[in-house]
Write a protein that holds these residues in place. Structure first.
Motif, short mmCIF file in Angstrom:
data_model
loop_
_atom_site.label_atom_id
_atom_site.label_comp_id
_atom_site.label_asym_id
_atom_site.label_seq_id
_atom_site.Cartn_x
_atom_site.Cartn_y
_atom_site.Cartn_z
N TYR A 1 8.07 -1.27 60.15
CA TYR A 1 8.86 -2.29 59.28
C TYR A 1 10.12 -1.57 59.33
O TYR A 1 10.66 -0.45 59.26
CB TYR A 1 8.18 -1.63 57.83
CG TYR A 1 6.59 -2.21 57.70
CD1 TYR A 1 6.06 -3.25 58.47
CD2 TYR A 1 6.07 -1.47 57.06
CE1 TYR A 1 4.92 -3.50 58.50
CE2 TYR A 1 4.62 -1.74 57.12
CZ TYR A 1 4.03 -2.80 57.66
OH TYR A 1 2.68 -3.09 57.55
N THR A 2 11.02 -2.77 58.90
CA THR A 2 12.59 -2.45 58.52
C THR A 2 12.51 -2.63 57.06
O THR A 2 12.05 -3.45 56.34
CB THR A 2 13.41 -3.74 59.25
OG1 THR A 2 13.22 -3.73 60.66
CG2 THR A 2 14.91 -3.49 59.00
N PRO A 3 13.42 -1.72 56.50
CA PRO A 3 13.63 -1.64 55.22
C PRO A 3 14.26 -2.77 54.72
O PRO A 3 15.49 -3.25 55.01
CB PRO A 3 14.34 -0.33 54.62
CG PRO A 3 14.93 0.10 55.93
CD PRO A 3 13.90 -0.43 57.10
N SER A 4 14.10 -3.46 53.59
CA SER A 4 14.69 -4.42 52.93
C SER A 4 16.20 -4.05 52.68
O SER A 4 16.46 -3.36 52.37
CB SER A 4 14.25 -5.20 51.74
OG SER A 4 14.84 -6.22 51.08
N ASP A 5 17.06 -5.07 52.90
CA ASP A 5 18.57 -4.98 52.62
C ASP A 5 18.82 -5.98 51.31
O ASP A 5 20.12 -6.18 50.95
CB ASP A 5 19.60 -5.16 53.72
CG ASP A 5 19.09 -6.40 54.29
OD1 ASP A 5 18.51 -7.25 53.93
OD2 ASP A 5 20.10 -6.66 55.30
#
Length: 259
Positions: free
Chosen positions: A121-125
């Motif tokens: 997962y990529t962390p939300s920006d």
């Protein structure tokens, strides 16, 4: 809440999800556990999970939109979603007209045994999201995010009357603590909290169910067992606003003192 088990077969998971939509006909809002169309692949390190990664124009999303229109229902499915070449743990927020009102992505990404989420997962920006509906404002906090108190607090500060939490909790985890964690945050933030969990055994994990709905006074209104089930609960979201007026904790905060 669609407390459900998942298999390795995406289509079967989708059909089960759509069947829960039919069972929830007459409800206003339905949501699901974390990554509902796939097995919990994050229990394994650095595997290829591309078979479970969906694009925003995926056919399965159109099928959820169809159920929204058919049952005049808000739906918030949780998908492993590709956006701009990055993979996110994502909740969609779909309206009864079958429109995408917005989406919320997991902000804090965990990395520990059986939860190798940084591998996928990529962390939300974009931070925490709260959506307006005719019955109140609904915030979304995804799984691990709930352990960071700023998550539900941020949704409450944005006016959330209800915070929904799709999750993946196992029987090996401190479930009583997890319940109290949600009860305390509901009380401190004067908001309803609903947490929907997976069930069933997948690899080395045995998902616990025990999905919850908690009122703004920290009382449990509904609690599931460890089996597949649709959990429903009638909520008057105006009571969250009443609780905020009675206990104006958020208005009394002094953020300048928290550095």
């Amino acid at each position: 809440m669609a407390q459900m088990s998942m298999s390795k077969d995406v289509e079967k998971n989708l059909e089960k999800s759509l069947a829960f939509c039919d069972a929830a006909a007459g409800c206003d809002l339905l949501f699901f556990p974390e990554v509902q169309l796939s097995p919990f692949f994050a229990q394994y390190e650095k595997q290829d999970a591309s078979a479970y990664l969906f694009r925003p124009d995926a056919a399965c999303i159109d099928r959820f939109k169809q159920k929204c229109r058919e049952h005049h229902l808000y739906l918030s499915p949780n998908l492993y979603l590709d956006q701009g070449g990055q993979a996110y743990d994502t909740n969609l927020f779909l309206t009864p007209a079958g429109e995408l009102q917005g989406m919320a992505k997991m902000v804090h990404i965990f990395q520990a045994e059986q939860f190798y989420e940084c591998d996928y997962y990529t962390p939300s920006d974009e931070g925490f999201q709260v959506f307006s509906t005719p019955f109140g404002r609904v915030g979304i906090v995804i799984c691990f995010d709930r352990h960071l108190p700023e998550s539900i607090r941020t949704c409450a500060a944005k006016g959330a009357d209800l915070v929904i939490v799709p999750t993946a909790n196992t029987k090996a985890e401190p479930l009583e603590m997890f319940e109290w964690e949600m009860r305390v945050q509901a009380y401190q933030n004067q908001t309803f909290v609903a947490m929907c969990n997976r069930v069933g055994k997948e690899g080395g994990m045995d998902f616990a169910g025990e999905s919850l709905v908690i009122d703004p006074w920290g009382e449990v209104l509904v609690k599931g067992d460890a089996t597949e089930q649709l959990l429903t609960c009638d909520l008057d979201l105006s009571l969250a606003r009443k609780a905020k007026a009675e206990r104006p904790f958020l208005k009394l905060r002094r953020p300048e003192m928290y550095e």
